[in-house]
Design a protein around this motif. Structure first.
Motif, PDB file in Angstrom:
ATOM      1  N   LEU A 136       0.827  -1.205   0.000  1.00 41.26           N
ATOM      2  CA  LEU A 136       0.000   0.000   0.000  1.00 41.26           C
ATOM      3  C   LEU A 136       0.859   1.252   0.000  1.00 41.26           C
ATOM      4  O   LEU A 136       0.506   2.259  -0.615  1.00 41.26           O
ATOM      5  CB  LEU A 136      -0.935   0.003   1.211  1.00 41.26           C
ATOM      6  N   LEU A 137       2.003   1.184   0.677  1.00 38.99           N
ATOM      7  CA  LEU A 137       2.919   2.322   0.689  1.00 38.99           C
ATOM      8  C   LEU A 137       3.435   2.600  -0.715  1.00 38.99           C
ATOM      9  O   LEU A 137       3.480   3.761  -1.158  1.00 38.99           O
ATOM     10  CB  LEU A 137       4.087   2.049   1.633  1.00 38.99           C
ATOM     11  N   PHE A 138       3.823   1.544  -1.423  1.00 40.48           N
ATOM     12  CA  PHE A 138       4.325   1.717  -2.787  1.00 40.48           C
ATOM     13  C   PHE A 138       3.249   2.309  -3.696  1.00 40.48           C
ATOM     14  O   PHE A 138       3.512   3.262  -4.452  1.00 40.48           O
ATOM     15  CB  PHE A 138       4.790   0.377  -3.354  1.00 40.48           C
ATOM     16  N   ILE A 139       2.035   1.767  -3.633  1.00 42.61           N
ATOM     17  CA  ILE A 139       0.941   2.258  -4.478  1.00 42.61           C
ATOM     18  C   ILE A 139       0.628   3.718  -4.157  1.00 42.61           C
ATOM     19  O   ILE A 139       0.450   4.551  -5.052  1.00 42.61           O
ATOM     20  CB  ILE A 139      -0.310   1.384  -4.305  1.00 42.61           C
ATOM     21  N   LEU A 182       8.987   3.379  -6.040  1.00 44.78           N
ATOM     22  CA  LEU A 182      10.030   2.554  -5.447  1.00 44.78           C
ATOM     23  C   LEU A 182      10.953   3.390  -4.568  1.00 44.78           C
ATOM     24  O   LEU A 182      11.348   2.973  -3.468  1.00 44.78           O
ATOM     25  CB  LEU A 182      10.835   1.865  -6.546  1.00 44.78           C
ATOM     26  N   GLY A 183      11.273   4.594  -5.044  1.00 48.35           N
ATOM     27  CA  GLY A 183      12.116   5.483  -4.257  1.00 48.35           C
ATOM     28  C   GLY A 183      11.469   5.865  -2.945  1.00 48.35           C
ATOM     29  O   GLY A 183      12.138   5.996  -1.915  1.00 48.35           O
ATOM     30  N   GLY A 184      10.137   6.037  -2.964  1.00 46.95           N
ATOM     31  CA  GLY A 184       9.423   6.354  -1.737  1.00 46.95           C
ATOM     32  C   GLY A 184       9.510   5.235  -0.716  1.00 46.95           C
ATOM     33  O   GLY A 184       9.688   5.482   0.481  1.00 46.95           O
ATOM     34  N   VAL A 185       9.412   3.998  -1.170  1.00 43.23           N
ATOM     35  CA  VAL A 185       9.524   2.842  -0.271  1.00 43.23           C
ATOM     36  C   VAL A 185      10.929   2.785   0.329  1.00 43.23           C
ATOM     37  O   VAL A 185      11.091   2.578   1.547  1.00 43.23           O
ATOM     38  CB  VAL A 185       9.214   1.542  -1.037  1.00 43.23           C
ATOM     39  N   LEU A 186      11.946   2.975  -0.491  1.00 49.45           N
ATOM     40  CA  LEU A 186      13.323   2.967   0.006  1.00 49.45           C
ATOM     41  C   LEU A 186      13.552   4.114   0.986  1.00 49.45           C
ATOM     42  O   LEU A 186      14.269   3.961   1.981  1.00 49.45           O
ATOM     43  CB  LEU A 186      14.300   3.073  -1.164  1.00 49.45           C
TER      44      LEU A 186
END
Length: 209
Positions: free
Chosen positions: A87-90, A139-143
């Motif tokens: 959900l974080l990635f989306i 993807l950058g947000g998840v990292l």
């Protein structure tokens, strides 16, 4: 209720507390760190592809605010999804897409300048965003949430409170001065921007990513 229900959850394989709240000072330093890293990334990629140094960005200093604001929005607005990576990635994918599109619209509408153009790229919307870059930002947000922010915060703890306050004040003053100067003297040129009326030299996807 059992006490363990209220304990902060962490990913054991990460060995970091990614679910914590950050201070205002930390958020400010995060903003400038993300903005600077974004600037380094785009300058490096332009050098790699075109063999020339171009000070990429809407301002004159070594920062790209869209990366800084994007990182802060993910950390602040998406905090409730930190224990749900998918959900974080989306959510980061959508949030960054909205941020990039609205920023491009603002620059084109009020500044009459175009700093990137994804026209012709697969699944783009008005040349302002595209699927590939939105996935990259997601993807950058998840990292950022699970690795980068906890790592930066852990290292910032080594600095004294006085030094962090001084750094925040200095960076905000310099950034504010750059903002004012860039308002009257926009950062433009080949490989940086083009006018909306003459879009022949708009930086494309390869130049930007």
């Amino acid at each position: 209720y059992p006490e363990e229900r209220y304990k902060v959850k962490t990913r054991k394989w990460l060995k970091v507390d990614f679910n914590k709240d950050y201070s205002i000072k930390t958020y400010i330093l995060f903003f400038f760190t993300f903005s600077f890293v974004g600037w380094i990334w785009e300058v490096f990629y332009n050098c790699l592809n075109n063999g020339t140094f171009v000070n990429r960005g809407t301002m004159h200093g070594p920062w790209l605010p869209i990366y800084g604001f994007g990182g802060l929005l993910i950390l602040i607005l998406l905090k409730k999804f930190r224990n749900k990576p998918v959900l974080l990635f989306i959510s980061a994918f959508i949030l960054c897409g909205v941020l990039e599109y609205s920023t491009a619209w603002y620059l084109e509408t009020f500044k009459h300048l175009r700093y990137w153009d994804y026209t012709g790229v697969f699944l783009n919307i008005n040349g302002r965003i595209c699927l590939e870059c939105s996935l990259f930002f997601g993807l950058g947000g998840v990292l950022c949430v699970y690795i980068v922010a906890p790592f930066l915060e852990r290292n910032l703890q080594r600095l004294t409170n006085k030094l962090k306050i001084s750094m925040c004040i200095a960076l905000l003053l310099i950034f504010g001065a750059d903002n004012v100067y860039s308002h009257f003297h926009p950062h433009v040129g080949e490989g940086i921007s083009s006018s909306v009326e003459n879009p022949t030299k708009v930086p494309n996807l390869i130049q930007r990513f």
